[in-house]
Design a protein around this motif. Structure first.
Motif, PDB file in Angstrom:
ATOM      1  N   ALA A 162      14.087 -59.288 -86.421  1.00 19.72           N
ATOM      2  CA  ALA A 162      13.950 -60.742 -86.272  1.00 19.72           C
ATOM      3  C   ALA A 162      13.631 -61.107 -84.824  1.00 19.72           C
ATOM      4  O   ALA A 162      12.804 -61.995 -84.561  1.00 19.72           O
ATOM      5  CB  ALA A 162      15.226 -61.441 -86.734  1.00 19.72           C
ATOM      6  N   ASP A 163      14.259 -60.407 -83.867  1.00 21.96           N
ATOM      7  CA  ASP A 163      13.979 -60.664 -82.455  1.00 21.96           C
ATOM      8  C   ASP A 163      12.526 -60.334 -82.115  1.00 21.96           C
ATOM      9  O   ASP A 163      11.883 -61.053 -81.342  1.00 21.96           O
ATOM     10  CB  ASP A 163      14.917 -59.846 -81.560  1.00 21.96           C
ATOM     11  CG  ASP A 163      16.353 -60.342 -81.613  1.00 21.96           C
ATOM     12  OD1 ASP A 163      16.583 -61.473 -82.089  1.00 21.96           O
ATOM     13  OD2 ASP A 163      17.250 -59.587 -81.189  1.00 21.96           O
ATOM     14  N   SER A 164      12.015 -59.249 -82.696  1.00 25.84           N
ATOM     15  CA  SER A 164      10.621 -58.871 -82.438  1.00 25.84           C
ATOM     16  C   SER A 164       9.660 -59.923 -82.988  1.00 25.84           C
ATOM     17  O   SER A 164       8.675 -60.277 -82.341  1.00 25.84           O
ATOM     18  CB  SER A 164      10.310 -57.507 -83.066  1.00 25.84           C
ATOM     19  OG  SER A 164      11.086 -56.508 -82.464  1.00 25.84           O
ATOM     20  N   HIS A 169       6.060 -64.684 -81.953  1.00 20.18           N
ATOM     21  CA  HIS A 169       5.779 -66.117 -82.113  1.00 20.18           C
ATOM     22  C   HIS A 169       5.864 -66.839 -80.770  1.00 20.18           C
ATOM     23  O   HIS A 169       5.109 -67.788 -80.518  1.00 20.18           O
ATOM     24  CB  HIS A 169       6.730 -66.746 -83.133  1.00 20.18           C
ATOM     25  CG  HIS A 169       6.361 -66.431 -84.547  1.00 20.18           C
ATOM     26  ND1 HIS A 169       7.287 -66.133 -85.503  1.00 20.18           N
ATOM     27  CD2 HIS A 169       5.153 -66.344 -85.169  1.00 20.18           C
ATOM     28  CE1 HIS A 169       6.670 -65.897 -86.649  1.00 20.18           C
ATOM     29  NE2 HIS A 169       5.376 -66.012 -86.462  1.00 20.18           N
ATOM     30  N   ALA A 170       6.767 -66.392 -79.899  1.00 20.03           N
ATOM     31  CA  ALA A 170       6.849 -66.999 -78.568  1.00 20.03           C
ATOM     32  C   ALA A 170       5.589 -66.703 -77.758  1.00 20.03           C
ATOM     33  O   ALA A 170       5.081 -67.574 -77.035  1.00 20.03           O
ATOM     34  CB  ALA A 170       8.091 -66.496 -77.833  1.00 20.03           C
ATOM     35  N   ILE A 171       5.072 -65.476 -77.871  1.00 22.43           N
ATOM     36  CA  ILE A 171       3.815 -65.137 -77.181  1.00 22.43           C
ATOM     37  C   ILE A 171       2.687 -66.012 -77.709  1.00 22.43           C
ATOM     38  O   ILE A 171       1.901 -66.569 -76.938  1.00 22.43           O
ATOM     39  CB  ILE A 171       3.495 -63.638 -77.365  1.00 22.43           C
ATOM     40  CG1 ILE A 171       4.458 -62.791 -76.542  1.00 22.43           C
ATOM     41  CG2 ILE A 171       2.047 -63.336 -76.983  1.00 22.43           C
ATOM     42  CD1 ILE A 171       4.375 -61.304 -76.821  1.00 22.43           C
ATOM     43  N   GLU A 172       2.603 -66.146 -79.037  1.00 20.09           N
ATOM     44  CA  GLU A 172       1.561 -66.995 -79.623  1.00 20.09           C
ATOM     45  C   GLU A 172       1.698 -68.436 -79.138  1.00 20.09           C
ATOM     46  O   GLU A 172       0.711 -69.075 -78.777  1.00 20.09           O
ATOM     47  CB  GLU A 172       1.647 -66.939 -81.147  1.00 20.09           C
ATOM     48  CG  GLU A 172       0.609 -67.832 -81.816  1.00 20.09           C
ATOM     49  CD  GLU A 172       0.884 -68.073 -83.281  1.00 20.09           C
ATOM     50  OE1 GLU A 172      -0.085 -68.304 -84.008  1.00 20.09           O
ATOM     51  OE2 GLU A 172       2.071 -68.053 -83.688  1.00 20.09           O
ATOM     52  N   ARG A 173       2.934 -68.948 -79.110  1.00 21.04           N
ATOM     53  CA  ARG A 173       3.159 -70.332 -78.683  1.00 21.04           C
ATOM     54  C   ARG A 173       2.715 -70.530 -77.231  1.00 21.04           C
ATOM     55  O   ARG A 173       2.035 -71.508 -76.912  1.00 21.04           O
ATOM     56  CB  ARG A 173       4.640 -70.690 -78.846  1.00 21.04           C
ATOM     57  CG  ARG A 173       4.960 -72.137 -78.555  1.00 21.04           C
ATOM     58  CD  ARG A 173       6.384 -72.508 -78.920  1.00 21.04           C
ATOM     59  NE  ARG A 173       7.388 -71.612 -78.388  1.00 21.04           N
ATOM     60  CZ  ARG A 173       8.072 -70.721 -79.105  1.00 21.04           C
ATOM     61  NH1 ARG A 173       7.868 -70.596 -80.398  1.00 21.04           N
ATOM     62  NH2 ARG A 173       8.970 -69.947 -78.534  1.00 21.04           N
ATOM     63  N   ARG A 174       3.054 -69.583 -76.340  1.00 22.07           N
ATOM     64  CA  ARG A 174       2.645 -69.723 -74.942  1.00 22.07           C
ATOM     65  C   ARG A 174       1.133 -69.625 -74.782  1.00 22.07           C
ATOM     66  O   ARG A 174       0.537 -70.341 -73.982  1.00 22.07           O
ATOM     67  CB  ARG A 174       3.351 -68.675 -74.083  1.00 22.07           C
ATOM     68  CG  ARG A 174       4.828 -68.967 -73.894  1.00 22.07           C
ATOM     69  CD  ARG A 174       5.448 -68.101 -72.822  1.00 22.07           C
ATOM     70  NE  ARG A 174       5.449 -66.691 -73.152  1.00 22.07           N
ATOM     71  CZ  ARG A 174       6.442 -66.063 -73.779  1.00 22.07           C
ATOM     72  NH1 ARG A 174       7.503 -66.734 -74.162  1.00 22.07           N
ATOM     73  NH2 ARG A 174       6.362 -64.771 -74.022  1.00 22.07           N
ATOM     74  N   LEU A 175       0.490 -68.729 -75.564  1.00 15.26           N
ATOM     75  CA  LEU A 175      -0.972 -68.619 -75.511  1.00 15.26           C
ATOM     76  C   LEU A 175      -1.640 -69.902 -75.983  1.00 15.26           C
ATOM     77  O   LEU A 175      -2.596 -70.385 -75.368  1.00 15.26           O
ATOM     78  CB  LEU A 175      -1.440 -67.450 -76.387  1.00 15.26           C
ATOM     79  CG  LEU A 175      -1.445 -66.077 -75.745  1.00 15.26           C
ATOM     80  CD1 LEU A 175      -1.674 -65.013 -76.798  1.00 15.26           C
ATOM     81  CD2 LEU A 175      -2.498 -65.998 -74.663  1.00 15.26           C
ATOM     82  N   VAL A 176      -1.149 -70.462 -77.083  1.00 10.45           N
ATOM     83  CA  VAL A 176      -1.742 -71.694 -77.614  1.00 10.45           C
ATOM     84  C   VAL A 176      -1.506 -72.846 -76.651  1.00 10.45           C
ATOM     85  O   VAL A 176      -2.404 -73.671 -76.432  1.00 10.45           O
ATOM     86  CB  VAL A 176      -1.188 -71.993 -79.021  1.00 10.45           C
ATOM     87  CG1 VAL A 176      -1.579 -73.389 -79.477  1.00 10.45           C
ATOM     88  CG2 VAL A 176      -1.690 -70.952 -80.011  1.00 10.45           C
TER      89      VAL A 176
END
Length: 197
Positions: A162-164, A169-176
């Motif tokens: 779940a952490d992975s 999703h956090a990487i995707e959010r920062r990229l977007v």
């Protein structure tokens, strides 16, 4: 599918003739640069040879157009770069700790993570960033479903999985946030709020 999801997944308007030619010239320039870097010498012969090879590549193997409907936000880009550098240091230290620990055998797992923004550019950028972080490796990308399959090192239980997923999703959010369109930013922010509730 919500209106934001449709707007984020929808292709942008086709580019005009000037935009297509500009993109081809940029690709030609990059290919000539790579050609000269491979030869290790910038000379007139390498420049001409690189231009010929690049022209042939672009003529016989045309790439599909990459549409970019977002805009670069410098502040969010800086946040992304700083967080990415921090993740690199942390993950490198973790992998080094695993490597020197005597007798320890880490368990790996392959997880499927569905991305919220399913554009080709977002999938490619997210997959590249995830692959650069030590301890994770992209195995496959399902373009149609918007799913990235990732091998994760040192999984001890379901909470690590779940952490992975949360990290991806956090990487995707920062990229977007750094380079996405307004609809894409709303989509990742809304998905975060819904998950928290």
């Amino acid at each position: 599918m919500s209106a934001d999801e449709r707007a984020a997944d929808a292709p942008t308007e086709p580019r005009g003739r000037v935009g297509r030619w500009r993109d081809r010239l940029i690709a030609l320039g990059w290919l000539v640069l790579v050609w000269n870097l491979l030869w290790g010498d910038v000379s007139w012969g390498n420049l001409v040879g690189g231009a010929l090879v690049a022209g042939a590549v672009l003529l016989f193997f045309p790439l599909p157009p990459v549409t970019f409907g977002g805009r670069v936000r410098p502040r969010a880009l800086l946040v992304f770069l700083l967080r990415f550098a921090g993740e690199l240091v942390t993950a490198s230290a973790n992998v080094a700790r695993i490597a020197v620990r005597p007798g320890y055998r880490p368990r790996g797992a392959i997880i499927a993570v569905r991305m919220r923004v399913r554009t080709d550019l977002n999938l490619a950028l997210t997959a590249e960033v995830v692959s650069l972080v030590p301890g994770t490796l992209v195995v496959e990308v399902d373009r149609d479903a918007g799913v990235i399959y990732v091998h994760v090192l040192d999984v001890r239980g379901p909470s690590d999985l779940a952490d992975s997923r949360d990290r991806m999703h956090a990487i995707e959010r920062r990229l977007v946030r750094a380079s996405g369109s307004a609809a894409e930013v709303r989509l990742v922010e809304t998905a975060t709020v819904e998950k928290g509730t």
